[in-house]
Design an enzyme around this catalytic site. Structure first.
Site, mmCIF file in Angstrom:
data_model
loop_
_atom_site.group_PDB
_atom_site.id
_atom_site.type_symbol
_atom_site.label_atom_id
_atom_site.label_comp_id
_atom_site.label_asym_id
_atom_site.label_seq_id
_atom_site.Cartn_x
_atom_site.Cartn_y
_atom_site.Cartn_z
ATOM 1 N N ASP A 70 64.954 21.130 50.672
ATOM 2 C CA ASP A 70 64.253 20.728 51.891
ATOM 3 C C ASP A 70 63.531 19.423 51.569
ATOM 4 O O ASP A 70 62.628 19.399 50.722
ATOM 5 C CB ASP A 70 63.258 21.825 52.282
ATOM 6 C CG ASP A 70 62.486 21.498 53.558
ATOM 7 O OD1 ASP A 70 62.383 20.303 53.915
ATOM 8 O OD2 ASP A 70 61.984 22.443 54.186
ATOM 9 N N ASN A 97 69.348 10.747 53.793
ATOM 10 C CA ASN A 97 69.989 10.820 55.111
ATOM 11 C C ASN A 97 69.488 11.964 55.984
ATOM 12 O O ASN A 97 69.674 11.935 57.204
ATOM 13 C CB ASN A 97 71.510 10.956 54.906
ATOM 14 C CG ASN A 97 72.248 11.228 56.185
ATOM 15 O OD1 ASN A 97 72.320 10.369 57.045
ATOM 16 N ND2 ASN A 97 72.761 12.444 56.339
ATOM 17 N N TYR A 163 60.596 10.711 67.224
ATOM 18 C CA TYR A 163 61.817 10.242 66.559
ATOM 19 C C TYR A 163 61.766 8.725 66.400
ATOM 20 O O TYR A 163 62.031 8.188 65.311
ATOM 21 C CB TYR A 163 63.043 10.659 67.376
ATOM 22 C CG TYR A 163 64.357 10.419 66.655
ATOM 23 C CD1 TYR A 163 64.704 11.167 65.529
ATOM 24 C CD2 TYR A 163 65.255 9.448 67.082
ATOM 25 C CE1 TYR A 163 65.898 10.955 64.863
ATOM 26 C CE2 TYR A 163 66.447 9.222 66.427
ATOM 27 C CZ TYR A 163 66.765 9.985 65.313
ATOM 28 O OH TYR A 163 67.954 9.765 64.648
HETATM 29 N N1 LIG Z 1 73.573 11.439 65.585
HETATM 30 C C1 LIG Z 1 73.026 10.294 65.981
HETATM 31 O O1 LIG Z 1 73.255 9.818 67.104
HETATM 32 C C2 LIG Z 1 72.122 9.540 65.056
HETATM 33 C C3 LIG Z 1 71.772 8.233 65.401
HETATM 34 C C4 LIG Z 1 70.937 7.512 64.557
HETATM 35 C C5 LIG Z 1 70.483 8.089 63.379
HETATM 36 N N2 LIG Z 1 70.850 9.361 63.075
HETATM 37 C C6 LIG Z 1 70.360 9.916 61.812
HETATM 38 O O2 LIG Z 1 71.441 10.288 61.013
HETATM 39 C C7 LIG Z 1 71.014 11.293 60.065
HETATM 40 C C8 LIG Z 1 72.027 12.415 60.072
HETATM 41 O O3 LIG Z 1 72.016 13.023 61.357
HETATM 42 P P1 LIG Z 1 73.308 13.653 62.028
HETATM 43 O O4 LIG Z 1 73.455 13.018 63.348
HETATM 44 O O5 LIG Z 1 74.444 13.687 61.078
HETATM 45 O O6 LIG Z 1 72.728 15.114 62.331
HETATM 46 P P2 LIG Z 1 73.103 16.539 61.754
HETATM 47 O O7 LIG Z 1 72.162 17.474 62.408
HETATM 48 O O8 LIG Z 1 74.568 16.769 61.857
HETATM 49 O O9 LIG Z 1 72.738 16.373 60.201
HETATM 50 C C9 LIG Z 1 71.425 16.440 59.719
HETATM 51 C C10 LIG Z 1 71.465 17.215 58.418
HETATM 52 O O10 LIG Z 1 70.150 17.184 57.863
HETATM 53 C C11 LIG Z 1 69.859 18.493 57.405
HETATM 54 N N3 LIG Z 1 68.417 18.699 57.385
HETATM 55 C C12 LIG Z 1 67.602 18.911 58.444
HETATM 56 N N4 LIG Z 1 66.356 19.100 58.021
HETATM 57 C C13 LIG Z 1 66.392 19.014 56.670
HETATM 58 C C14 LIG Z 1 65.409 19.122 55.664
HETATM 59 N N5 LIG Z 1 64.136 19.396 55.960
HETATM 60 N N6 LIG Z 1 65.805 18.956 54.370
HETATM 61 C C15 LIG Z 1 67.089 18.703 54.055
HETATM 62 N N7 LIG Z 1 68.054 18.589 54.979
HETATM 63 C C16 LIG Z 1 67.704 18.747 56.266
HETATM 64 C C17 LIG Z 1 70.550 19.432 58.355
HETATM 65 O O11 LIG Z 1 70.771 20.725 57.781
HETATM 66 C C18 LIG Z 1 71.848 18.683 58.623
HETATM 67 O O12 LIG Z 1 72.862 19.066 57.719
HETATM 68 C C19 LIG Z 1 69.602 11.680 60.515
HETATM 69 O O13 LIG Z 1 68.651 11.025 59.707
HETATM 70 C C20 LIG Z 1 69.535 11.174 61.927
HETATM 71 O O14 LIG Z 1 68.225 10.912 62.354
HETATM 72 C C21 LIG Z 1 71.657 10.104 63.866
#
Ligand SMILES: NC(=O)c1ccc[n+]([C@@H]2O[C@H](COP(=O)([O-])OP(=O)(O)OC[C@H]3O[C@@H](n4cnc5c(N)ncnc54)[C@H](O)[C@@H]3O)[C@@H](O)[C@H]2O)c1
Length: 255
Positions: A70, A97, A163
């Protein structure tokens, strides 16, 4: 994009990735694990998600270690970095990430707990990664840290203030880190993705993505559209790039 590993005394490159179980984490894990001479430590808070990422890795790859962690808990992030050093002897790249979206709501309707959760995971998660990785990279005299920010850190998204604020903080963290650690041979950059489909949007009302999609000239992206940026920032091809907030957003922030 296939890139050469970050140079160092070792023949192999060691990469640690947090949030490796999500859509973007899995895509970046697959990309970097498949690049020549690379061993990876993949971590996530979700065991099932991590297992799915490992199952999807390319067959032609280096060694893989996994660790549940975490990112809001420094000790757990430190254990991920320690695993990399114990198993592979070094850490060349950290991809921080893991991240969460805040609940949908205007500033005055969100609880202190909503704000705290966003800051603990999105901001402190990145801070913990830097804190754990920097001592190892300083000893080596080299390293690349790549944080996942968002275009939400550069532009205003209604109903997503925690966010936006946390991702703006991540961008600033990359810039300050770049300045603080350049002399140690450590580069710190972040990627600012536009919207791509992932589980992060699962709690949003179905219609919430429509206006967001309309604001992306190239339409919504996919996690695969982001991996080139990570590959570049993790490689020596970006050796003169630090403090960069690399926007990969289908044109979202262009207007
Ligand atoms: N999806 C989008 O449109 C988007 C756009 C810009 C940025 N992001 C960023 O990309 C990154 C990945 O997001 P995603 O879209 O793949 O979402 P996702 O929900 O598929 O992946 C996020 C991952 O982070 C893990 N996670 C959550 N809380 C956690 C914690 N406390 N410790 C460790 N792991 C944890 C989750 O289990 C998950 O596997 C994030 O930082 C998100 O903010 C996403």
């Amino acid at each position: 994009m296939t890139a050469e590993p970050v140079s160092g005394s070792a023949a192999r490159r060691v990469v640690a990735i947090t949030g490796a179980g999500g859509a973007l984490g899995a895509a970046v894990s697959g990309q970097l694990a498949g690049e020549p001479g690379t061993d990876v430590v993949l971590s996530d808070v979700s065991e099932a998600a991590l297992e799915a990422t490992v199952a999807g890795l390319p067959a032609a790859r280096g060694a893989v270690e996994t660790a549940l962690a975490d990112v809001s808990d420094f000790a757990q992030v430190a254990a991920v970095i320690e695993l990399a050093v114990e198993r592979f002897g070094r850490l060349d790249v950290l991809v921080s990430n893991a991240g969460v979206l805040s609940p949908n709501g205007r500033i005055h309707n969100l609880d202190t707990e909503d704000w705290e959760r966003a800051f603990r995971i999105n901001v402190l998660g990145a801070v913990h990664g830097i804190r754990a990785a920097v001592p190892v990279m300083r000893r080596q005299g080299s390293g690349s840290i790549v944080l996942t920010a968002s275009v939400a850190g550069l532009t205003a998204w209604s109903h997503a203030a925690p966010y936006c604020a946390t991702k703006a903080a991540v961008i600033q963290l990359a810039k300050v880190g770049a300045v603080e650690y350049a002399r140690d041979g450590i580069r710190v950059n972040c990627v600012c993705p536009g919207t791509f489909l992932s589980a992060i949007h699962a709690d949003l009302p179905p219609e919430a993505l429509d206006p967001i999609a309309a604001r992306h000239p190239l339409g919504l992206g996919a996690a695969a559209d982001l991996v080139g940026a990570y590959s570049y920032l993790a490689s020596d091809a970006s050796r003169w790039t630090t403090g960069s907030a690399m926007v990969v957003d289908g044109g979202y922030s262009a207007p």
